[in-house]
Structure formats: structure tokens, C-alpha cells
Design a protein around this motif. Structure first.
Motif, PDB file in Angstrom:
ATOM      1  N   LEU A 135      -7.710  -5.642   4.236  1.00 14.94           N
ATOM      2  CA  LEU A 135      -8.518  -6.585   3.475  1.00 14.94           C
ATOM      3  C   LEU A 135      -8.764  -6.027   2.078  1.00 14.94           C
ATOM      4  O   LEU A 135      -9.169  -4.867   1.934  1.00 14.94           O
ATOM      5  CB  LEU A 135      -9.853  -6.802   4.190  1.00 14.94           C
ATOM      6  CG  LEU A 135     -10.840  -7.769   3.524  1.00 14.94           C
ATOM      7  CD1 LEU A 135     -10.332  -9.203   3.630  1.00 14.94           C
ATOM      8  CD2 LEU A 135     -12.218  -7.649   4.170  1.00 14.94           C
ATOM      9  N   CYS A 136      -8.524  -6.846   1.070  1.00 11.23           N
ATOM     10  CA  CYS A 136      -8.800  -6.466  -0.317  1.00 11.23           C
ATOM     11  C   CYS A 136      -9.861  -7.412  -0.871  1.00 11.23           C
ATOM     12  O   CYS A 136      -9.651  -8.631  -0.896  1.00 11.23           O
ATOM     13  CB  CYS A 136      -7.528  -6.539  -1.158  1.00 11.23           C
ATOM     14  SG  CYS A 136      -6.273  -5.341  -0.682  1.00 11.23           S
ATOM     15  N   VAL A 137     -10.985  -6.853  -1.282  1.00 11.69           N
ATOM     16  CA  VAL A 137     -12.125  -7.640  -1.742  1.00 11.69           C
ATOM     17  C   VAL A 137     -12.272  -7.481  -3.254  1.00 11.69           C
ATOM     18  O   VAL A 137     -12.375  -6.355  -3.761  1.00 11.69           O
ATOM     19  CB  VAL A 137     -13.417  -7.195  -1.028  1.00 11.69           C
ATOM     20  CG1 VAL A 137     -14.613  -8.011  -1.503  1.00 11.69           C
ATOM     21  CG2 VAL A 137     -13.260  -7.322   0.488  1.00 11.69           C
ATOM     22  N   SER A 138     -12.292  -8.594  -3.963  1.00 14.50           N
ATOM     23  CA  SER A 138     -12.299  -8.569  -5.426  1.00 14.50           C
ATOM     24  C   SER A 138     -13.484  -7.787  -5.982  1.00 14.50           C
ATOM     25  O   SER A 138     -13.334  -6.941  -6.865  1.00 14.50           O
ATOM     26  CB  SER A 138     -12.309  -9.994  -5.974  1.00 14.50           C
ATOM     27  OG  SER A 138     -11.125 -10.677  -5.637  1.00 14.50           O
ATOM     28  N   ALA A 139     -14.686  -8.061  -5.478  1.00 15.69           N
ATOM     29  CA  ALA A 139     -15.894  -7.434  -6.021  1.00 15.69           C
ATOM     30  C   ALA A 139     -15.958  -5.938  -5.744  1.00 15.69           C
ATOM     31  O   ALA A 139     -16.748  -5.224  -6.361  1.00 15.69           O
ATOM     32  CB  ALA A 139     -17.136  -8.119  -5.448  1.00 15.69           C
ATOM     33  N   LEU A 140     -15.110  -5.453  -4.838  1.00 20.37           N
ATOM     34  CA  LEU A 140     -15.090  -4.026  -4.499  1.00 20.37           C
ATOM     35  C   LEU A 140     -13.854  -3.339  -5.059  1.00 20.37           C
ATOM     36  O   LEU A 140     -13.460  -2.261  -4.588  1.00 20.37           O
ATOM     37  CB  LEU A 140     -15.161  -3.842  -2.979  1.00 20.37           C
ATOM     38  CG  LEU A 140     -16.408  -4.402  -2.286  1.00 20.37           C
ATOM     39  CD1 LEU A 140     -16.333  -4.183  -0.783  1.00 20.37           C
ATOM     40  CD2 LEU A 140     -17.676  -3.774  -2.864  1.00 20.37           C
ATOM     41  N   GLY A 141     -13.233  -3.954  -6.048  1.00 24.28           N
ATOM     42  CA  GLY A 141     -12.061  -3.346  -6.674  1.00 24.28           C
ATOM     43  C   GLY A 141     -10.856  -3.244  -5.769  1.00 24.28           C
ATOM     44  O   GLY A 141     -10.019  -2.361  -5.945  1.00 24.28           O
ATOM     45  N   GLY A 142     -10.746  -4.158  -4.820  1.00 20.56           N
ATOM     46  CA  GLY A 142      -9.620  -4.145  -3.891  1.00 20.56           C
ATOM     47  C   GLY A 142      -9.881  -3.385  -2.605  1.00 20.56           C
ATOM     48  O   GLY A 142      -9.063  -3.406  -1.691  1.00 20.56           O
ATOM     49  N   ARG A 143     -11.005  -2.706  -2.506  1.00 26.49           N
ATOM     50  CA  ARG A 143     -11.347  -2.020  -1.264  1.00 26.49           C
ATOM     51  C   ARG A 143     -11.820  -3.028  -0.215  1.00 26.49           C
ATOM     52  O   ARG A 143     -12.270  -4.096  -0.572  1.00 26.49           O
ATOM     53  CB  ARG A 143     -12.436  -0.965  -1.543  1.00 26.49           C
ATOM     54  CG  ARG A 143     -11.913   0.234  -2.347  1.00 26.49           C
ATOM     55  CD  ARG A 143     -12.993   1.264  -2.571  1.00 26.49           C
ATOM     56  NE  ARG A 143     -14.044   0.741  -3.468  1.00 26.49           N
ATOM     57  CZ  ARG A 143     -14.000   0.804  -4.793  1.00 26.49           C
ATOM     58  NH1 ARG A 143     -12.959   1.326  -5.401  1.00 26.49           N
ATOM     59  NH2 ARG A 143     -14.970   0.315  -5.522  1.00 26.49           N
ATOM     60  N   PRO A 144     -11.680  -2.707   1.066  1.00 20.81           N
ATOM     61  CA  PRO A 144     -11.281  -1.422   1.632  1.00 20.81           C
ATOM     62  C   PRO A 144      -9.784  -1.107   1.583  1.00 20.81           C
ATOM     63  O   PRO A 144      -9.401   0.021   1.829  1.00 20.81           O
ATOM     64  CB  PRO A 144     -11.760  -1.506   3.080  1.00 20.81           C
ATOM     65  CG  PRO A 144     -11.826  -2.958   3.378  1.00 20.81           C
ATOM     66  CD  PRO A 144     -12.213  -3.630   2.088  1.00 20.81           C
ATOM     67  N   GLY A 145      -8.932  -2.068   1.308  1.00 17.43           N
ATOM     68  CA  GLY A 145      -7.515  -1.791   1.103  1.00 17.43           C
ATOM     69  C   GLY A 145      -6.865  -1.085   2.269  1.00 17.43           C
ATOM     70  O   GLY A 145      -7.059  -1.467   3.427  1.00 17.43           O
ATOM     71  N   VAL A 146      -6.094  -0.014   1.974  1.00 18.00           N
ATOM     72  CA  VAL A 146      -5.368   0.676   3.043  1.00 18.00           C
ATOM     73  C   VAL A 146      -6.304   1.403   4.011  1.00 18.00           C
ATOM     74  O   VAL A 146      -5.877   1.831   5.084  1.00 18.00           O
ATOM     75  CB  VAL A 146      -4.332   1.671   2.469  1.00 18.00           C
ATOM     76  CG1 VAL A 146      -3.271   0.951   1.666  1.00 18.00           C
ATOM     77  CG2 VAL A 146      -5.008   2.749   1.641  1.00 18.00           C
ATOM     78  N   GLN A 147      -7.575   1.526   3.641  1.00 14.16           N
ATOM     79  CA  GLN A 147      -8.557   2.146   4.531  1.00 14.16           C
ATOM     80  C   GLN A 147      -9.273   1.126   5.411  1.00 14.16           C
ATOM     81  O   GLN A 147     -10.252   1.468   6.086  1.00 14.16           O
ATOM     82  CB  GLN A 147      -9.593   2.922   3.704  1.00 14.16           C
ATOM     83  CG  GLN A 147      -9.007   4.083   2.923  1.00 14.16           C
ATOM     84  CD  GLN A 147      -8.394   5.137   3.833  1.00 14.16           C
ATOM     85  OE1 GLN A 147      -8.972   5.499   4.852  1.00 14.16           O
ATOM     86  NE2 GLN A 147      -7.213   5.619   3.469  1.00 14.16           N
ATOM     87  N   SER A 148      -8.797  -0.104   5.443  1.00 13.87           N
ATOM     88  CA  SER A 148      -9.502  -1.183   6.144  1.00 13.87           C
ATOM     89  C   SER A 148      -9.823  -0.855   7.596  1.00 13.87           C
ATOM     90  O   SER A 148     -10.914  -1.143   8.086  1.00 13.87           O
ATOM     91  CB  SER A 148      -8.690  -2.479   6.077  1.00 13.87           C
ATOM     92  OG  SER A 148      -8.634  -2.973   4.757  1.00 13.87           O
ATOM     93  N   ALA A 149      -8.882  -0.262   8.309  1.00  9.39           N
ATOM     94  CA  ALA A 149      -9.078  -0.014   9.742  1.00  9.39           C
ATOM     95  C   ALA A 149     -10.109   1.077  10.010  1.00  9.39           C
ATOM     96  O   ALA A 149     -10.700   1.123  11.099  1.00  9.39           O
ATOM     97  CB  ALA A 149      -7.756   0.352  10.404  1.00  9.39           C
ATOM     98  N   VAL A 150     -10.329   1.953   9.040  1.00  6.51           N
ATOM     99  CA  VAL A 150     -11.271   3.075   9.235  1.00  6.51           C
ATOM    100  C   VAL A 150     -12.255   3.128   8.074  1.00  6.51           C
ATOM    101  O   VAL A 150     -12.643   4.200   7.619  1.00  6.51           O
ATOM    102  CB  VAL A 150     -10.511   4.416   9.365  1.00  6.51           C
ATOM    103  CG1 VAL A 150      -9.753   4.462  10.674  1.00  6.51           C
ATOM    104  CG2 VAL A 150      -9.561   4.632   8.187  1.00  6.51           C
TER     105      VAL A 150
END
Length: 210
Positions: A71-86
């Protein structure tokens, strides 16, 4: 054709098996073949997917398929990104079964995402999926497909279906959270559906399947 899926996620196996069914591919979970999880040291979905696919192919001698998604969230600068699962710190109870531990991690991830977004007005987000298939561990021509599914983050979970961030992701075009969608509807519209449609075409043209 038999492919090993570079994942131990039973729900992901079921989802990808359905999405790739037009090619009559036999998809087997790497855990069933005694293969452990690969390292995912990279900062992009594509690089991690390729690393996982090569790891599974090397360990089994079979062609391999990997999905790195998040999941990439605009307001979080694209986070959680590749760390989504953890995304959130989480320690499962001693002796917890794999699926119970995964559900606990999902709940912790969702709670942290809501806390970090707080009352943000901009709740735009997208699910991202990078699918990579290799014929062997040293395949010089991996097949790479990419899909994005745009939506908005809700202020509270809605629905019991799916996994991961599905209860928080609202799809305006469908007027529903992902967790409330039937598997058929999800498989027709999701980020993995978009990536799988690309991958099907690549497998037909490059691997001469179907």
C-alpha cells in the motif's frame, strides 16, 4: 506448467491461482516444497519481487512466480510501501500458527496506519503489485508486470473479507471497501488482477503458453 509461488501466504496463492487460471498453470506454495522466505532488502516492489522469484527458483529448480505488493499512501510519502506487510512492530504469541500470526500483524499494521494518518484530509492511496516470473534462477529475461489500484483510506475498518489493508481501502469506483468485495469482483479489479492480466500476455508471447 508447474510454477512455485515465492510466498507462504495461502490467500495470495488462492488469489493468484484464480487470476492465472486461463493458462492452466499449476501454482504451488514454496512452503509446501520446504523453501523458506527470501531476503527482501530492496526499496522497490520490482526489485524485491525479482529477488524472491530467483530465490524460489534456485531452491526448487522450478520456474517461479513472485508478487511483491503493498500500500502506498500519498499523505505518508508513499509509505508503508515495501514495508506494508511488517509496517507495525508485532510479536506473535509463542506457538501461534502462521495464519493467526499474519492476522495479528495485519491488525497491528492497520492500527498504525490509522494513527499516522490521524485526521488527514488527503487519504488517497493505491495498492501496488509487481509480478515477476522467471524460468530459472539465472533467467536473463524475467517477465515483469505492474498494477495499481487507486482508492482512499477509511477512518475505521469496514468488512471482514480479504487480508492486509483490505478493510481500510475504499474504492470510489465500486463504492465499497476492498474487504466487502466478493472474490470475483476483487479479482476483476485489483492491483494483482491488473498485473496478472499483463503477465498472462507476457507468458503467452514470451513463454508460448496457452
Amino acid at each position: 506448467m508447474k510454477l512455485v509461488l515465492a510466498s507462504n501466504n495461502a490467500k495470495k496463492l488462492k488469489e493468484l491461482t484464480a487470476l492465472l487460471s486461463p493458462l492452466h498453470i499449476e501454482l504451488v506454495n514454496q512452503g509446501a516444497l520446504g523453501v523458506g522466505e527470501a531476503e527482501e532488502p530492496h526499496i522497490t516492489f520490482v526489485e524485491n519481487a525479482l529477488a524472491k522469484a530467483r530465490h524460489a527458483a534456485q531452491a526448487t529448480g522450478l520456474p517461479a512466480l513472485s508478487d511483491d505488493s503493498g500500500l502506498c499512501v500519498s499523505a505518508l510519502g508513499g509509505r508503508p510501501g515495501v514495508q506494508s506487510a511488517v509496517y507495525a512492530p508485532y510479536a506473535p504469541a509463542a506457538g501461534a500458527e502462521r495464519e493467526a500470526a499474519r492476522q495479528g500483524q495485519d491488525a497491528a499494521n492497520n492500527a498504525l496506519l490509522l494513527a499516522r494518518l490521524g485526521g488527514a484530509m488527503d487519504r488517497r492511496a493505491c495498492f501496488v503489485s509487481a509480478l515477476v516470473a522467471v524460468r530459472s534462477a539465472d533467467d536473463p529475461e524475467p517477465l515483469i508486470a505492474f498494477g495499481r489500484w487507486h482508492g482512499e483510506i477509511l477512518t475505521a475498518p469496514d468488512g471482514e473479507g480479504g487480508f492486509g489493508y483490505d478493510p481500510l481501502m475504499f474504492i470510489p469506483a465500486l463504492q465499497s471497501s476492498v474487504a466487502r468485495l466478493s472474490p470475483d469482483v476483487k479479482n476483476a479489479h485489483s492491483h494483482r488482477a491488473l498485473a496478472a492480466a499483463q503477465l498472462l500476455q507476457l507468458m503467452r508471447s514470451a513463454w508460448h503458453l496457452g
